[in-house]
Design an enzyme around this catalytic site. Sequence first.
Site, mmCIF file in Angstrom:
data_model
loop_
_atom_site.group_PDB
_atom_site.id
_atom_site.type_symbol
_atom_site.label_atom_id
_atom_site.label_comp_id
_atom_site.label_asym_id
_atom_site.label_seq_id
_atom_site.Cartn_x
_atom_site.Cartn_y
_atom_site.Cartn_z
ATOM 1 N N ASP A 10 0.860 -1.192 0.000
ATOM 2 C CA ASP A 10 0.000 0.000 0.000
ATOM 3 C C ASP A 10 0.891 1.234 0.000
ATOM 4 O O ASP A 10 2.095 1.141 0.269
ATOM 5 C CB ASP A 10 -0.919 0.008 1.243
ATOM 6 C CG ASP A 10 -1.859 1.207 1.260
ATOM 7 O OD1 ASP A 10 -2.302 1.642 0.178
ATOM 8 O OD2 ASP A 10 -2.136 1.752 2.351
ATOM 9 N N TYR A 42 -0.783 8.794 -2.261
ATOM 10 C CA TYR A 42 -0.814 8.584 -3.713
ATOM 11 C C TYR A 42 -1.941 9.398 -4.380
ATOM 12 O O TYR A 42 -1.864 9.726 -5.553
ATOM 13 C CB TYR A 42 -1.072 7.105 -4.030
ATOM 14 C CG TYR A 42 0.128 6.207 -3.945
ATOM 15 C CD1 TYR A 42 1.373 6.675 -3.516
ATOM 16 C CD2 TYR A 42 0.027 4.863 -4.299
ATOM 17 C CE1 TYR A 42 2.468 5.817 -3.445
ATOM 18 C CE2 TYR A 42 1.115 4.009 -4.245
ATOM 19 C CZ TYR A 42 2.331 4.489 -3.818
ATOM 20 O OH TYR A 42 3.408 3.645 -3.762
ATOM 21 N N GLY A 43 -2.997 9.656 -3.621
ATOM 22 C CA GLY A 43 -4.229 10.204 -4.200
ATOM 23 C C GLY A 43 -4.053 11.531 -4.904
ATOM 24 O O GLY A 43 -4.833 11.880 -5.781
ATOM 25 N N CYS A 73 -4.561 -1.310 -1.953
ATOM 26 C CA CYS A 73 -4.740 0.131 -2.153
ATOM 27 C C CYS A 73 -5.633 0.332 -3.371
ATOM 28 O O CYS A 73 -5.311 -0.135 -4.470
ATOM 29 C CB CYS A 73 -3.367 0.763 -2.392
ATOM 30 S SG CYS A 73 -3.406 2.521 -2.806
ATOM 31 N N ASN A 74 -6.755 1.007 -3.172
ATOM 32 C CA ASN A 74 -7.681 1.252 -4.284
ATOM 33 C C ASN A 74 -7.048 2.160 -5.336
ATOM 34 O O ASN A 74 -7.247 1.974 -6.538
ATOM 35 C CB ASN A 74 -8.956 1.925 -3.758
ATOM 36 C CG ASN A 74 -9.729 1.028 -2.820
ATOM 37 O OD1 ASN A 74 -10.638 0.343 -3.230
ATOM 38 N ND2 ASN A 74 -9.361 1.010 -1.545
ATOM 39 N N THR A 75 -6.284 3.143 -4.878
ATOM 40 C CA THR A 75 -5.691 4.116 -5.797
ATOM 41 C C THR A 75 -4.656 3.441 -6.694
ATOM 42 O O THR A 75 -4.666 3.601 -7.914
ATOM 43 C CB THR A 75 -5.037 5.256 -4.979
ATOM 44 O OG1 THR A 75 -5.977 5.720 -4.014
ATOM 45 C CG2 THR A 75 -4.623 6.398 -5.872
ATOM 46 N N CYS A 181 -11.047 3.541 0.332
ATOM 47 C CA CYS A 181 -9.606 3.726 0.511
ATOM 48 C C CYS A 181 -9.248 2.946 1.765
ATOM 49 O O CYS A 181 -9.933 3.074 2.785
ATOM 50 C CB CYS A 181 -9.286 5.205 0.701
ATOM 51 S SG CYS A 181 -7.611 5.535 1.294
ATOM 52 N N THR A 182 -8.211 2.136 1.685
ATOM 53 C CA THR A 182 -7.936 1.228 2.804
ATOM 54 C C THR A 182 -7.524 1.976 4.075
ATOM 55 O O THR A 182 -7.701 1.469 5.180
ATOM 56 C CB THR A 182 -6.872 0.194 2.410
ATOM 57 O OG1 THR A 182 -5.705 0.865 1.895
ATOM 58 C CG2 THR A 182 -7.401 -0.740 1.343
ATOM 59 N N HIS A 183 -6.992 3.191 3.913
ATOM 60 C CA HIS A 183 -6.664 3.979 5.110
ATOM 61 C C HIS A 183 -7.913 4.260 5.961
ATOM 62 O O HIS A 183 -7.855 4.292 7.184
ATOM 63 C CB HIS A 183 -6.048 5.320 4.705
ATOM 64 C CG HIS A 183 -4.593 5.256 4.361
ATOM 65 N ND1 HIS A 183 -4.126 4.661 3.222
ATOM 66 C CD2 HIS A 183 -3.498 5.718 5.021
ATOM 67 C CE1 HIS A 183 -2.803 4.776 3.182
ATOM 68 N NE2 HIS A 183 -2.398 5.411 4.267
HETATM 69 N N1 DGL Z 1 -4.763 3.189 0.870
HETATM 70 C C1 DGL Z 1 -4.837 3.949 -0.364
HETATM 71 C C2 DGL Z 1 -6.159 3.603 -1.089
HETATM 72 O O1 DGL Z 1 -6.795 2.605 -0.789
HETATM 73 C C3 DGL Z 1 -4.551 5.383 -0.049
HETATM 74 C C4 DGL Z 1 -4.195 6.229 -1.181
HETATM 75 C C5 DGL Z 1 -3.251 7.362 -0.914
HETATM 76 O O2 DGL Z 1 -2.099 7.123 -0.562
HETATM 77 O O3 DGL Z 1 -3.688 8.500 -1.160
HETATM 78 O O4 DGL Z 1 -6.574 4.293 -1.996
#
Ligand code: DGL
Length: 274
Positions: A10, A42-43, A73-75, A181-183
């Site tokens: 992630d 990442y977003g 991580c979805n992103t 988002c997993t966070h």
């Molecule tokens: N955990 C990431 C997700 O599921 C977070 C993305 C990020 O770093 O902005 O999208």
Amino acid sequence: MDERPIGVFDSGFGGISVLAEASRILPAEDFLFLGDNRNAPYGDKTPEEVLAFTRAAVARLIGLGCKAVLIACNTATSAAAETLRNDLALPIIGMEPALKPAALLPGGGAVLVMATAMTLKLDKFHSLMARYGQNAVPVPCPGLVEMIEAGETCGPCVTAKLNELLAPYLDRPVKAVVLGCTHYVFLKPVLRACLPPNVTLVDGNEGTARQLKNRLMQKGLLKTVNGSGPNARGKIEFMSTAEDRAMPARMRAWYNRFVETLDSACISTPDTVE
Ligand code: DGL
């Protein structure tokens, strides 16, 4: 029987919540978790940057002998999974916002999909919306991943931030909120308190872990252990791209705390993965 570890990746801490679910469903497996905390969030990067970060992380996990990689991580999944699957032979499991199970919940009302701006902008989410998005409302959440990466998952600042992000959408009946988002999974208790009690929280962690198990089974890659002694439980190692050498220990502490407090305020279903 394949004893090699499973890589879980992630941008930072969020994937630890998926790792917890994967290890619950696959207790005998060894896992290597890699958080790209140096480059998080990442977003707000470009999809090209996220593809490059994800490619580097997956290459590192393959170099360490992983038999499969779970992009928790979805992103990163939206920006990179398809390209990497075309380039690499090992199984790559990804994630997408759990809009389908949320849309299929009984009752009326909107489905709010909280996710990063990039997840909501890319094709993967648009095709999900075309199939299940009739009552869905995308909710971009700038600033939230930064707070969580800084270790803030509860308290007045987090509550204020969530209220600020959600307020424009709570003028209508809402049946579910998708944690895309997993966070955000680490915010479940605070989110619960910010939302009317009839709203269901939905994440994709369990569905993703089941998909991982199915893929390993199909490919004959599962690690099977006889008996229930101490060796029946796999090992979990944490790695980070951050310079802070204490980061892997912090990650392990997050993992242990999360496993202890896994609650039932959220539903996940096997239908929530790509
Ligand atoms: N955990 C990431 C997700 O599921 C977070 C993305 C990020 O770093 O902005 O999208």
